[in-house]
Design a protein around this motif. Structure first.
Motif, mmCIF file in Angstrom:
data_model
loop_
_atom_site.group_PDB
_atom_site.id
_atom_site.type_symbol
_atom_site.label_atom_id
_atom_site.label_comp_id
_atom_site.label_asym_id
_atom_site.label_seq_id
_atom_site.Cartn_x
_atom_site.Cartn_y
_atom_site.Cartn_z
ATOM 1 N N ALA A 172 37.370 36.153 55.064
ATOM 2 C CA ALA A 172 38.257 35.371 54.120
ATOM 3 C C ALA A 172 38.006 35.819 52.786
ATOM 4 O O ALA A 172 39.077 35.772 52.058
ATOM 5 N N VAL A 173 36.879 35.777 52.395
ATOM 6 C CA VAL A 173 36.691 36.015 50.913
ATOM 7 C C VAL A 173 37.014 37.546 50.788
ATOM 8 O O VAL A 173 37.683 37.705 49.704
ATOM 9 N N ALA A 174 36.828 38.458 51.463
ATOM 10 C CA ALA A 174 37.397 39.941 51.257
ATOM 11 C C ALA A 174 38.904 39.999 51.550
ATOM 12 O O ALA A 174 39.325 40.673 50.486
ATOM 13 N N ALA A 175 39.756 39.143 52.100
ATOM 14 C CA ALA A 175 41.053 39.263 52.305
ATOM 15 C C ALA A 175 41.577 38.687 50.760
ATOM 16 O O ALA A 175 42.546 39.214 50.116
ATOM 17 N N MET A 176 40.757 37.591 50.150
ATOM 18 C CA MET A 176 41.235 37.050 48.969
ATOM 19 C C MET A 176 41.309 38.123 48.010
ATOM 20 O O MET A 176 42.204 38.503 47.259
ATOM 21 N N LEU A 177 40.238 38.890 47.866
ATOM 22 C CA LEU A 177 39.643 39.725 46.724
ATOM 23 C C LEU A 177 40.851 40.865 46.910
ATOM 24 O O LEU A 177 41.379 41.590 45.867
ATOM 25 N N VAL A 216 43.570 42.429 44.284
ATOM 26 C CA VAL A 216 43.962 43.777 43.766
ATOM 27 C C VAL A 216 45.420 44.059 44.020
ATOM 28 O O VAL A 216 46.065 44.851 43.295
ATOM 29 N N THR A 217 45.923 43.615 45.231
ATOM 30 C CA THR A 217 47.310 43.885 45.474
ATOM 31 C C THR A 217 48.340 43.521 44.351
ATOM 32 O O THR A 217 49.387 44.041 44.154
ATOM 33 N N VAL A 218 48.110 42.162 43.898
ATOM 34 C CA VAL A 218 48.964 41.528 43.142
ATOM 35 C C VAL A 218 48.614 42.132 41.445
ATOM 36 O O VAL A 218 50.006 42.294 40.708
ATOM 37 N N PHE A 219 47.526 42.559 41.166
ATOM 38 C CA PHE A 219 47.473 43.037 39.775
ATOM 39 C C PHE A 219 47.188 44.309 39.395
ATOM 40 O O PHE A 219 46.709 44.972 38.576
ATOM 41 N N ALA A 237 47.497 49.298 45.025
ATOM 42 C CA ALA A 237 48.252 48.150 45.528
ATOM 43 C C ALA A 237 48.455 48.401 46.859
ATOM 44 O O ALA A 237 48.355 47.304 47.971
ATOM 45 N N MET A 238 49.145 49.362 47.488
ATOM 46 C CA MET A 238 49.611 49.724 48.719
ATOM 47 C C MET A 238 48.305 49.579 49.689
ATOM 48 O O MET A 238 48.410 48.734 50.823
ATOM 49 N N TRP A 239 47.387 50.325 49.445
ATOM 50 C CA TRP A 239 46.161 50.074 50.462
ATOM 51 C C TRP A 239 45.355 49.132 50.461
ATOM 52 O O TRP A 239 44.783 48.839 51.475
ATOM 53 N N ALA A 240 45.496 48.292 49.226
ATOM 54 C CA ALA A 240 44.787 47.012 49.258
ATOM 55 C C ALA A 240 45.412 46.116 50.313
ATOM 56 O O ALA A 240 44.757 45.585 51.192
ATOM 57 N N VAL A 241 46.713 45.943 50.252
ATOM 58 C CA VAL A 241 47.340 45.050 50.867
ATOM 59 C C VAL A 241 47.363 45.304 52.522
ATOM 60 O O VAL A 241 47.299 44.564 53.306
ATOM 61 N N VAL A 243 59.927 35.067 41.202
ATOM 62 C CA VAL A 243 58.827 35.236 40.278
ATOM 63 C C VAL A 243 58.669 36.711 40.635
ATOM 64 O O VAL A 243 57.843 37.789 40.136
ATOM 65 N N GLY A 244 59.261 37.510 41.727
ATOM 66 C CA GLY A 244 58.935 38.734 42.289
ATOM 67 C C GLY A 244 58.203 38.974 43.425
ATOM 68 O O GLY A 244 57.256 38.039 43.718
ATOM 69 N N ILE A 245 58.447 40.180 44.396
ATOM 70 C CA ILE A 245 57.653 40.190 45.454
ATOM 71 C C ILE A 245 56.307 40.362 45.408
ATOM 72 O O ILE A 245 55.478 39.772 46.131
ATOM 73 N N GLN A 246 55.721 40.839 44.406
ATOM 74 C CA GLN A 246 54.384 41.300 44.217
ATOM 75 C C GLN A 246 53.690 39.930 43.941
ATOM 76 O O GLN A 246 52.508 39.893 44.208
ATOM 77 N N HIS A 247 53.926 39.349 42.825
ATOM 78 C CA HIS A 247 53.368 38.120 42.492
ATOM 79 C C HIS A 247 53.471 36.775 43.650
ATOM 80 O O HIS A 247 52.701 36.086 43.617
ATOM 81 N N ALA A 248 54.231 37.219 44.764
ATOM 82 C CA ALA A 248 54.486 35.982 45.594
ATOM 83 C C ALA A 248 53.177 36.160 46.533
ATOM 84 O O ALA A 248 52.712 35.328 47.133
ATOM 85 N N PHE A 249 52.436 37.400 46.564
ATOM 86 C CA PHE A 249 51.380 37.712 47.275
ATOM 87 C C PHE A 249 49.966 36.688 46.892
ATOM 88 O O PHE A 249 49.037 36.454 47.486
ATOM 89 N N LEU A 250 50.160 35.907 45.885
ATOM 90 C CA LEU A 250 49.308 34.897 45.300
ATOM 91 C C LEU A 250 49.058 33.750 46.281
ATOM 92 O O LEU A 250 48.037 33.183 46.392
ATOM 93 N N MET A 251 50.360 33.431 47.001
ATOM 94 C CA MET A 251 50.265 32.290 47.705
ATOM 95 C C MET A 251 49.159 32.468 49.033
ATOM 96 O O MET A 251 48.414 31.382 49.101
ATOM 97 N N PRO A 252 49.045 33.594 49.504
ATOM 98 C CA PRO A 252 48.085 33.610 50.677
ATOM 99 C C PRO A 252 46.726 33.646 50.244
ATOM 100 O O PRO A 252 45.958 33.160 51.202
ATOM 101 N N VAL A 253 46.341 33.803 48.850
ATOM 102 C CA VAL A 253 45.066 33.490 48.358
ATOM 103 C C VAL A 253 44.405 32.256 48.632
ATOM 104 O O VAL A 253 43.164 32.160 49.069
#
Length: 414
Positions: free
Chosen positions: A311-316, A320-323, A329-333, A387-397
């Motif tokens: 879970a911690v690895a997925a958060m990190l 990376v995907t967002v920022f 970003a592609m390979w991180a997600v 807010v855009g598709i990229q920043h929306a990935f903060l929700m699963p964190v």
């Protein structure tokens, strides 16, 4: 563990047969990741509207799981499996009239029926796997069968890219943009053949399971370290596990649903949909690889600690995907799939541990929590629109943060 006439050999045969079910519902569930961008184009939807696909599919888990648990108790694990397969076949067949009339609500209705069958399969098959052997290795067995579920999710994007997105491109290649109606008809019709084929596969499996002789087993009523008074709801680790399933499925479905569109972003990879769909296979392929590794490793590693680490690895990776942008970003997600691998089976088995005669009820509650896959993608869709598709990935964190807590503390029975 209480068992009827089941033997080690018959258990092994039953587990082999069950892997086909895990493969099929993984395949059909992940195919939604191709339906989302496809129907988004067909009906000119925004992100929030397109997420209604996942809302209707996973909403079935909320409405059907508890009745499914009662059905399984009445007609047995095997009966539940056969009935679930038949209902899933009916749902797949309903894609034909939905495509013919080009009605988005009909597609959503077909997805709900299909998901109702898959829900019944999950309620029957997941606990069946946990009781086909010693309780201490239940997580390992469930992780192994879930690995074949991930095989289905890995192949589905390639199947969808070829037979849905690819067929769409081929069908409309010679259609003038002026022929808008013919263009939309060709796009909608692309789903007919694939889903009719899946309906036939579900009916074939239903027939096979109807004639198979599977061992009769009961829930763990000899190994029950927790008191059996009350109901499954009285067990804190089950309730917290249900929250974990809600957040995990919501996070995984949200990420998977947005991959094709995310990889199409100019700042990420700028890929056409058909090409991006092939890369989605890396996301699900990582989950498959991780589950095969996890099924062996978790015989020796504490399940809670493994869950927290992943879970911690997925958060990190999400951060990376967002920022970041481009290939990073592609390979991180896409790499998140590897760390998703053990989460569902581990949460499921930890939450069911020691429930005794409440195992079937507990399974229904956990499958009820899969409704997270209906609600959280809509939340992420609204965020993407805002807010855009990229920043929306903060929700699963936030989802993975809770899962880390469950792995460290929340899963411990009281």
């Amino acid at each position: 563990m209480a068992a009827g006439s089941g033997t080690t050999a018959s258990y092994r045969f039953a587990l082999v047969a069950l892997t086909s079910l895990f493969f099929m519902w993984g395949f059909i569930t992940c195919l939604n990741d191709i339906l989302v961008p496809h129907l988004k184009n067909v009906f000119s939807l925004n992100y929030t509207q397109s997420m209604l696909i996942q809302f209707c599919f996973f909403g079935a888990y909320f409405l059907v799981s508890l009745p499914a648990g009662a059905i399984v108790r009445r007609i047995s694990y095997k009966g539940g499996i056969v009935l679930g397969l038949v209902i899933a076949a009916i749902g797949c067949s309903l894609f034909v009239p939905a495509a013919t009339y080009r009605a988005y609500p009909l597609f959503l209705g077909a997805l709900f029926v299909l998901a109702s069958g898959i829900t019944l399969l999950q309620v029957a098959a997941n606990p069946y796997v946990t009781v086909l052997g010693p309780p201490d290795t239940a997580a390992s067995r469930l992780t192994m069968t879930q690995a074949f579920n991930a095989l289905g999710t890995t192949l589905a994007p390639m199947f969808g890219a070829l037979l849905i997105l690819g067929a769409t491109a081929a069908a409309v290649a010679d259609i003038s943009l002026a022929q808008a109606d013919a263009l939309k008809a060709a796009e909608a019709a692309a789903v007919k053949a694939p889903y009719l084929g899946l309906a036939a596969a579900f009916l074939l499996l239903a027939a096979l399971f109807a004639i198979l002789k599977l061992p009769q087993v009961s829930d763990y009523d000899e190994v029950a370290p927790i008191t059996e008074s009350g109901s499954a709801w009285s067990h804190r680790h089950l309730v917290l596990g249900a929250v974990g399933i809600f957040l995990y499925v919501g996070a995984e479905v949200s990420i998977g649903s947005f991959l094709v569109n995310f990889l199409g972003e100019p700042g990420i990879a700028g890929m056409p949909e058909a090409d991006a769909a092939h890369y989605v296979a890396y996301f699900w392929g990582g989950a498959m690889l991780g589950r095969f590794i996890g099924s062996a490793a978790m015989r020796y590693i504490d399940g809670g600690k493994a869950l927290a680490f992943n879970a911690v690895a997925a958060m990190l990776l999400l951060l990376v995907t967002v920022f970041t942008s481009g290939n990073v970003a592609m390979w991180a997600v896409l790499a998140i799939g590897l760390f998703n691998s053990i989460m569902f089976p581990t949460i499921f088995s930890l939450a069911l541990y020691g429930l005794g005669r409440f195992t079937s009820q507990g399974s229904g509650i956990l499958c009820l929590a899969i409704v997270g896959g209906a609600l959280l993608p809509v939340v992420q869709g609204a965020l993407a629109d805002a807010v855009g598709i990229q920043h929306a990935f903060l929700m699963p964190v936030l989802c993975y943060a809770y899962i880390a807590f469950y792995g460290l503390k929340g899963h411990r029975p009281t």
